[in-house]
Scaffold this active site. Structure first.
Site, PDB file in Angstrom:
ATOM      1  N   CYS A  14       0.819  -1.215   0.000  1.00  0.00           N
ATOM      2  CA  CYS A  14       0.000   0.000   0.000  1.00  0.00           C
ATOM      3  C   CYS A  14       0.850   1.262   0.000  1.00  0.00           C
ATOM      4  O   CYS A  14       0.519   2.244  -0.670  1.00  0.00           O
ATOM      5  CB  CYS A  14      -0.975   0.010   1.174  1.00  0.00           C
ATOM      6  SG  CYS A  14      -0.226  -0.256   2.796  1.00  0.00           S
ATOM      7  N   GLY A  15       1.954   1.268   0.741  1.00  0.00           N
ATOM      8  CA  GLY A  15       2.830   2.435   0.756  1.00  0.00           C
ATOM      9  C   GLY A  15       3.481   2.666  -0.594  1.00  0.00           C
ATOM     10  O   GLY A  15       3.576   3.801  -1.074  1.00  0.00           O
TER      11      GLY A  15
END
Length: 200
Positions: A14-15
């Site tokens: 996600c990052g």
């Protein structure tokens, strides 16, 4: 607000997905999850794409964007204390990268960090009652989230624990625990060439 193109994550990336959104939408850099994953693994920031450190996110952004083109400010007082700063930065063209707890619909929730996730904030709305709503994208949906500032702030501040399923050798967990490396930390980045700002 800016136009931000979605970029879906693959696994616990996600990052990295929001860095791809930033690069594609603001920096005219074509970034891929595959290349970001290789770079972050080479720096020992991650094993599978997980990013449990704001400092590592900042370092990765500077590396892939080039420190001559990006100015990043790392804020450590917390989303609530830095509210005026963050709002003013967004109004002048900033984006914000912020860790939070993600509910089943990807909205902010309070699960003590067990559902830690990354979001990119790229705009805001204010109503007649001075309520601030943030426009957000994250790596599990193509839809734009519209979140109350107060709810995202509470979610960010409640990151206290790591899901026990992640506390093994399959993930890179920096020293200090989730409360030290995610909960109160925010950074701001500026595209020096165009004077657009971005925040982590």
């Amino acid at each position: 607000m800016h136009t931000v193109y979605p970029h879906l994550q693959d696994g616990p990336t996600c990052g990295l997905a929001i860095i791809c959104m930033w690069g594609d939408s603001f920096m005219e850099h074509s970034l891929t999850l595959e290349n970001l994953l290789k770079t972050s693994q080479a720096n020992c920031f991650t094993k599978q794409g997980e990013m449990f450190s704001v400092a590592n996110m900042k370092a990765l952004c500077e590396q892939v964007m080039g420190s001559d083109h990006v100015k990043i400010e790392h804020r450590t007082k917390g989303f609530d204390v830095d509210k005026n700063f963050i709002i003013n930065e967004i109004k002048t063209g900033a984006i914000v990268f912020v860790p939070y707890d993600s509910d089943y619909n990807h909205d902010p929730c309070l699960k003590k960090g067990l559902k830690a996730h990354w979001a990119l904030i790229f705009g805001l709305l204010e109503d007649d009652h001075d309520e601030v709503y943030l426009l957000a994208r994250q790596g599990k949906s193509n839809h734009i989230g519209v979140w109350k500032y107060s709810e995202l702030s509470e979610s960010n501040a409640n990151l206290k624990q790591i899901d026990p399923k992640r506390c093994n050798n399959d993930y890179v967990i920096p020293a200090g625990g989730i409360e030290q490396i995610l909960s109160p930390e925010i950074s701001t980045a500026q595209n020096v060439d165009s004077s657009r700002t971005s925040s982590l």
